[in-house]
Design an enzyme around this catalytic site. Structure first.
Site, PDB file in Angstrom:
ATOM      1  N   GLU A  24       0.836  -1.189   0.000  1.00 33.30           N
ATOM      2  CA  GLU A  24       0.000   0.000   0.000  1.00 33.30           C
ATOM      3  C   GLU A  24       0.873   1.241   0.000  1.00 33.30           C
ATOM      4  OE1 GLU A  24      -2.648   0.073   3.331  1.00 33.30           O
ATOM      5  OE2 GLU A  24      -3.345  -1.972   2.950  1.00 33.30           O
ATOM      6  N   CYS A  70       3.141   8.437   1.357  1.00 36.08           N
ATOM      7  CA  CYS A  70       3.446   7.507   2.439  1.00 36.08           C
ATOM      8  C   CYS A  70       3.754   6.158   1.802  1.00 36.08           C
ATOM      9  CB  CYS A  70       2.250   7.412   3.387  1.00 36.08           C
ATOM     10  SG  CYS A  70       2.478   6.191   4.698  1.00 36.08           S
ATOM     11  N   CYS A 112       4.524  -7.056   8.409  1.00 35.52           N
ATOM     12  CA  CYS A 112       5.445  -6.474   9.392  1.00 35.52           C
ATOM     13  C   CYS A 112       5.683  -7.499  10.497  1.00 35.52           C
ATOM     14  CB  CYS A 112       4.842  -5.199   9.978  1.00 35.52           C
ATOM     15  SG  CYS A 112       5.959  -4.319  11.098  1.00 35.52           S
ATOM     16  N   CYS A 131       2.803  -4.716  16.666  1.00 34.81           N
ATOM     17  CA  CYS A 131       2.237  -3.809  17.658  1.00 34.81           C
ATOM     18  C   CYS A 131       0.758  -4.181  17.809  1.00 34.81           C
ATOM     19  CB  CYS A 131       2.373  -2.358  17.197  1.00 34.81           C
ATOM     20  SG  CYS A 131       4.098  -1.870  16.991  1.00 34.81           S
ATOM     21  N   CYS A 166      -2.084  -2.421  15.646  1.00 30.64           N
ATOM     22  CA  CYS A 166      -1.796  -2.110  14.239  1.00 30.64           C
ATOM     23  C   CYS A 166      -2.235  -3.250  13.325  1.00 30.64           C
ATOM     24  CB  CYS A 166      -0.297  -1.856  14.081  1.00 30.64           C
ATOM     25  SG  CYS A 166       0.210  -1.515  12.384  1.00 30.64           S
ATOM     26  N   CYS A 214      -2.723   2.253   8.117  1.00 30.65           N
ATOM     27  CA  CYS A 214      -1.726   1.236   7.777  1.00 30.65           C
ATOM     28  C   CYS A 214      -2.289  -0.154   7.634  1.00 30.65           C
ATOM     29  CB  CYS A 214      -0.668   1.154   8.873  1.00 30.65           C
ATOM     30  SG  CYS A 214      -0.175   2.727   9.508  1.00 30.65           S
TER      31      CYS A 214
END
Ligand code: SAH
Length: 357
Positions: A104, A117, A124, A128, A131, A347
């Site tokens: 993205e 961005c 990832c 977290c 997220c 995100c």
């Protein structure tokens, strides 16, 4: 969404493309093909200055060379799978790579600013708890060229007469856990021969890897560092950011002070406000001490809800009190507005929705 082109995952690996190369690297490839080295500058100028997305447009390059280049060093490698424009002007792209991985990237217009961005990894590994990016874990690293391609594609979304002014490495992934590709992309985005975005207009957001923060400080780049802190104590931070188990706030403070000493650039602390978790006035008071020691300004990010997660947004009043506590004690603070919410611009949400289908 339904009219997005079909995109078939395959075992193909990412391959080197034009956007992976700096002028020296491109010249040596061309010389090895028996071409004159100056051709490299010509080709890069077509791509970065004039925004050529294919070699067909490069009219002062011979047909034979154009063919070989498009075969061996494609300009763009992704397929655009989805494009969404939010009411506030935010545009989000979902790109599909040759191996089926998706990324993205987002254009965020604000006043005269046009910010891209970009993502640095597919998925990832940090995970977290609030997220969406880490929910499926880390799938793979992105290459320098794949990161640059995102910035270039977002740049091409700018309207006539506008120019891309900022690039933030705040999409999916942990940039400093993909260090070499990230630094390569930073150099190209910043370079005169590349996208020409001033280093001060480029921000790298990290969960905080002290060794890599120190290394980045010594790259001779003046980029802004943003540190995702999210908690004023190690105990709470470990609950929110699993990687914090191996990195204390004290260790981060030292690394960030080193970054400031080496670059003269003030660091930004990012702090996602989760209602009832880390948004109390007492926690704000503790954050003041940390921000002062880090010589950092603070960016407060009200939690952007992610489907399936238990966290809630902070009350407006809690956000105001938290911000007042910081600014009342001399810490520069900004509350970040949520952008593009109607198109899942936070995100990892667009990618996740597609995977969930
Ligand atoms: N891995 C890097 C960069 C990617 S995330 C980092 O951790 O900094 C960019 C920022 O968005 C981080 O500060 C991250 O904590 C924040 N973020 C992630 N999910 C969010 C959510 N649901 N609401 C608000 N901010 C979020």
């Amino acid at each position: 969404m339904n009219d997005a082109p079909s995109h078939t995952p395959s075992r193909r690996r990412p391959r080197r493309g034009l956007l992976d190369l700096d002028p020296d690297a491109l010249s040596s490839v061309l010389v090895s093909w028996g071409e004159q080295p100056y051709r490299g500058k010509q080709v890069l100028a077509w791509a970065y200055e004039r925004g050529a997305t294919s070699y067909d447009e490069m009219s002062n390059v011979s047909k034979a060379l154009r063919l070989r280049l498009s075969d061996e060093l494609p300009v763009f490698q992704a397929e655009e799978l989805d494009r969404r424009r939010a009411k506030d002007g935010t545009v989000k792209l979902l790109l599909g790579w040759r191996d089926g991985a998706t990324s993205e990237c987002v254009l965020i217009p604000e006043g005269g600013r046009r910010t891209a961005c970009v993502s640095t990894q597919v998925g990832c590994g940090v995970r977290c708890v609030f997220c969406a990016s880490g929910i499926g874990g880390l799938q793979r690293q992105l290459t320098t060229g794949e990161i640059v391609e995102q910035a270039m594609r977002v740049r091409s979304l700018c309207e006539e007469g506008e120019r891309l002014s900022n690039v933030v490495f705040m999409g999916l992934g942990e940039p400093l856990a993909n260090y070499n590709a990230t630094v390569g992309a930073l150099r190209t985005i910043n370079a005169e021969w590349g996208m020409g975005i001033g280093a001060r207009k480029i921000t790298v957001s990290t969960v905080g890897l002290p060794k890599q923060i120190r290394e980045l400080a010594r790259e001779g780049l003046q980029v802004t560092l943003a540190l995702s802190l999210h908690a004023p104590t190690d105990e709470l931070r470990e609950r929110l950011v699993p990687w914090a188990k191996t990195v204390t706030i004290e260790a981060l403070t030292e690394a960030v002070r080193d970054y400031f000493a080496q670059t003269g650039r003030e660091v930004t602390i990012e702090y996602v406000l989760l209602g009832g978790v880390n948004d109390s006035v007492d926690q704000a008071r503790r954050l003041v001490t940390i921000a002062r020691r880090m010589r950092a300004n603070v960016n407060l990010i009200p939690y952007n809800p992610v489907a399936g997660l238990v966290y809630r947004q902070p009350e407006d009043e809690a956000v105001a009190l938290f911000a007042d506590m910081l600014s009342g004690r001399g810490v520069t603070v900004q509350v970040r507005k949520s952008r593009g919410r109607d198109v899942d611009a936070a995100c990892g949400q667009l990618r996740r929705r597609r995977q969930g289908r």
